[in-house]
Write a protein that holds these residues in place. Sequence first.
Motif, PDB file in Angstrom:
ATOM      1  N   THR A 119       2.879 -18.950  -1.531  1.00 49.28           N
ATOM      2  CA  THR A 119       1.448 -19.206  -1.745  1.00 49.28           C
ATOM      3  C   THR A 119       0.678 -17.936  -2.067  1.00 49.28           C
ATOM      4  OG1 THR A 119       0.739 -18.919   0.573  1.00 49.28           O
ATOM      5  CG2 THR A 119       1.631 -21.074  -0.049  1.00 49.28           C
ATOM      6  N   VAL A 120       1.336 -16.787  -2.023  1.00 51.39           N
ATOM      7  CA  VAL A 120       0.665 -15.505  -2.307  1.00 51.39           C
ATOM      8  C   VAL A 120       0.666 -15.284  -3.811  1.00 51.39           C
ATOM      9  CG1 VAL A 120       0.685 -13.016  -1.943  1.00 51.39           C
ATOM     10  CG2 VAL A 120       1.361 -14.548  -0.079  1.00 51.39           C
ATOM     11  N   GLU A 121      -0.495 -15.324  -4.419  1.00 50.79           N
ATOM     12  CA  GLU A 121      -0.587 -15.178  -5.869  1.00 50.79           C
ATOM     13  C   GLU A 121      -0.702 -13.720  -6.284  1.00 50.79           C
ATOM     14  OE1 GLU A 121      -3.830 -17.686  -7.126  1.00 50.79           O
ATOM     15  OE2 GLU A 121      -2.445 -19.349  -7.471  1.00 50.79           O
ATOM     16  N   ARG A 122      -0.037 -13.384  -7.375  1.00 48.37           N
ATOM     17  CA  ARG A 122      -0.103 -12.073  -7.980  1.00 48.37           C
ATOM     18  C   ARG A 122      -1.011 -12.135  -9.207  1.00 48.37           C
ATOM     19  NH1 ARG A 122       4.099  -8.551  -7.167  1.00 48.37           N
ATOM     20  NH2 ARG A 122       4.361  -8.147  -9.415  1.00 48.37           N
ATOM     21  N   ARG A 123      -1.305 -10.968  -9.785  1.00 46.57           N
ATOM     22  CA  ARG A 123      -2.137 -10.962 -10.987  1.00 46.57           C
ATOM     23  C   ARG A 123      -1.321 -11.295 -12.240  1.00 46.57           C
ATOM     24  NH1 ARG A 123      -7.003  -8.219  -9.845  1.00 46.57           N
ATOM     25  NH2 ARG A 123      -7.291  -8.433  -7.577  1.00 46.57           N
ATOM     26  N   GLY A 155      -1.576  -9.892   1.752  1.00 50.35           N
ATOM     27  CA  GLY A 155      -1.895 -10.285   0.390  1.00 50.35           C
ATOM     28  C   GLY A 155      -1.275  -9.310  -0.604  1.00 50.35           C
ATOM     29  N   ASP A 156      -1.259  -9.693  -1.865  1.00 49.62           N
ATOM     30  CA  ASP A 156      -0.747  -8.817  -2.912  1.00 49.62           C
ATOM     31  C   ASP A 156      -1.821  -7.807  -3.298  1.00 49.62           C
ATOM     32  OD1 ASP A 156       1.155  -8.063  -5.105  1.00 49.62           O
ATOM     33  OD2 ASP A 156      -0.533  -8.732  -6.342  1.00 49.62           O
ATOM     34  N   THR A 157      -1.411  -6.557  -3.448  1.00 48.19           N
ATOM     35  CA  THR A 157      -2.333  -5.514  -3.891  1.00 48.19           C
ATOM     36  C   THR A 157      -2.067  -5.227  -5.359  1.00 48.19           C
ATOM     37  OG1 THR A 157      -2.412  -4.512  -1.685  1.00 48.19           O
ATOM     38  CG2 THR A 157      -3.140  -3.147  -3.540  1.00 48.19           C
ATOM     39  N   GLY A 177      -8.215  -1.449  -3.700  1.00 45.40           N
ATOM     40  CA  GLY A 177      -7.146  -2.088  -2.944  1.00 45.40           C
ATOM     41  C   GLY A 177      -6.029  -1.124  -2.605  1.00 45.40           C
ATOM     42  N   CYS A 178      -5.671  -0.271  -3.566  1.00 39.19           N
ATOM     43  CA  CYS A 178      -4.587   0.689  -3.349  1.00 39.19           C
ATOM     44  C   CYS A 178      -4.952   1.719  -2.282  1.00 39.19           C
ATOM     45  CB  CYS A 178      -4.233   1.389  -4.661  1.00 39.19           C
ATOM     46  SG  CYS A 178      -3.422   0.298  -5.867  1.00 39.19           S
ATOM     47  N   ALA A 179      -6.241   2.009  -2.140  1.00 34.65           N
ATOM     48  CA  ALA A 179      -6.682   3.009  -1.168  1.00 34.65           C
ATOM     49  C   ALA A 179      -6.425   2.564   0.265  1.00 34.65           C
ATOM     50  CB  ALA A 179      -8.170   3.309  -1.364  1.00 34.65           C
ATOM     51  N   THR A 180      -6.418   1.260   0.512  1.00 34.39           N
ATOM     52  CA  THR A 180      -6.197   0.743   1.865  1.00 34.39           C
ATOM     53  C   THR A 180      -4.842   0.060   2.012  1.00 34.39           C
ATOM     54  OG1 THR A 180      -7.216  -1.404   1.333  1.00 34.39           O
ATOM     55  CG2 THR A 180      -8.684   0.352   2.123  1.00 34.39           C
ATOM     56  N   GLU A 219      -0.732  -2.905   4.923  1.00 33.61           N
ATOM     57  CA  GLU A 219       0.645  -3.402   4.898  1.00 33.61           C
ATOM     58  C   GLU A 219       1.427  -2.970   6.134  1.00 33.61           C
ATOM     59  OE1 GLU A 219       2.409  -2.502   1.116  1.00 33.61           O
ATOM     60  OE2 GLU A 219       1.229  -4.051   0.100  1.00 33.61           O
ATOM     61  N   THR A 220       1.131  -1.796   6.664  1.00 30.05           N
ATOM     62  CA  THR A 220       1.791  -1.368   7.896  1.00 30.05           C
ATOM     63  C   THR A 220       1.414  -2.281   9.056  1.00 30.05           C
ATOM     64  OG1 THR A 220       1.846   0.934   7.147  1.00 30.05           O
ATOM     65  CG2 THR A 220       2.116   0.549   9.505  1.00 30.05           C
ATOM     66  N   ALA A 221       0.130  -2.635   9.126  1.00 34.40           N
ATOM     67  CA  ALA A 221      -0.322  -3.566  10.166  1.00 34.40           C
ATOM     68  C   ALA A 221       0.324  -4.935   9.965  1.00 34.40           C
ATOM     69  CB  ALA A 221      -1.842  -3.686  10.134  1.00 34.40           C
ATOM     70  N   ALA A 222       0.442  -5.355   8.717  1.00 37.28           N
ATOM     71  CA  ALA A 222       1.060  -6.651   8.424  1.00 37.28           C
ATOM     72  C   ALA A 222       2.537  -6.659   8.805  1.00 37.28           C
ATOM     73  CB  ALA A 222       0.900  -6.988   6.947  1.00 37.28           C
ATOM     74  N   ALA A 223       3.224  -5.534   8.605  1.00 36.84           N
ATOM     75  CA  ALA A 223       4.636  -5.442   8.962  1.00 36.84           C
ATOM     76  C   ALA A 223       4.830  -5.652  10.459  1.00 36.84           C
ATOM     77  CB  ALA A 223       5.203  -4.088   8.536  1.00 36.84           C
TER      78      ALA A 223
END
Length: 214
Positions: A36-40, A97-99, A106-109, A114-118
Motif C-alpha cells: 500500500t506504500v506508493e512511490r513516485r 513512507g517512501d521518501t 523529505g531527504c533531510a529527515t 527511517e531509523t525510528a521506523a526500523a
Amino acid sequence: MEGPGMEGVAMEGVGMDPARATALLDFLALADRLKTVERRGLVPLPDGTTRRENSAEHCWNLALIALLLHREVAAEIDLGQALSLIAVHDLIEIEAGDTYAYDPAGCATQVERETAAAEIVFGTLPADLGTGLRALWDEFEAGETAEARFAMGCDRMQGFLQNVLSQGVSWRAHGVTRADTTPRMHPAMAVDPAFATLIGALYERARTGGMLPE
C-alpha cells in the motif's frame, strides 16, 4: 496414505512454538502493508494511462534485476545475501513512507524517520529474527559490503528504469533535470561497468525520448 499438506503430516514433538508462530504471522500481515506504500514512479498500463508503483512491486522488480545481474559484475556476489538485503531494505517504509529521491525536505529527515521506523517494524518480531532483519537493513544502509553495493546499484537502476518506462512523466511533474539525477545515479554506475553500461543506455533513451530535461 496421507500426502504432504494433509493433517497426518504433523508429528508429535515437531513444530513451532504457538507464540512464535503468532508473531511471525502478525509480522507477515504487517509486511503486507508494503503493497500500500506508493512511490513516485509510475507504472504504464495497457490503456495508455499510468498508476503509482508501490514499494512491494519495486522490491520484486529489484530482485529480478539482481537475479539477472549478479553474474554480470566483477565482484563475487552472494545472491542469497543480496536478495535478503533487497527483501528487507524497504520494510521501514511501512511506517516511514517512501521518501522521494528528489525531495530535499523529505531527504533531510529521512535518516531520522527511517531509523525510528526500523525500531518499530523489526521490533515486532521475536528478538532473534528482529535482530537478524535489522542487521540486514543496517548492512544495506551502510553500503560497505559487495552485496550491499550491488543491491544499491540495482535499487537505483530500478527507479531510473521505471521513470524511463513511464516516459519520464514523474520527472517532468517534479521538475527533475539530468543534473539532479547525477548525485544519485553516478554512485550506482560506479559499482561496476555493467551498471555503467545499463544506466548509460537508460540515460540515452531518456535523452532521445525527451524524458529528462538537460
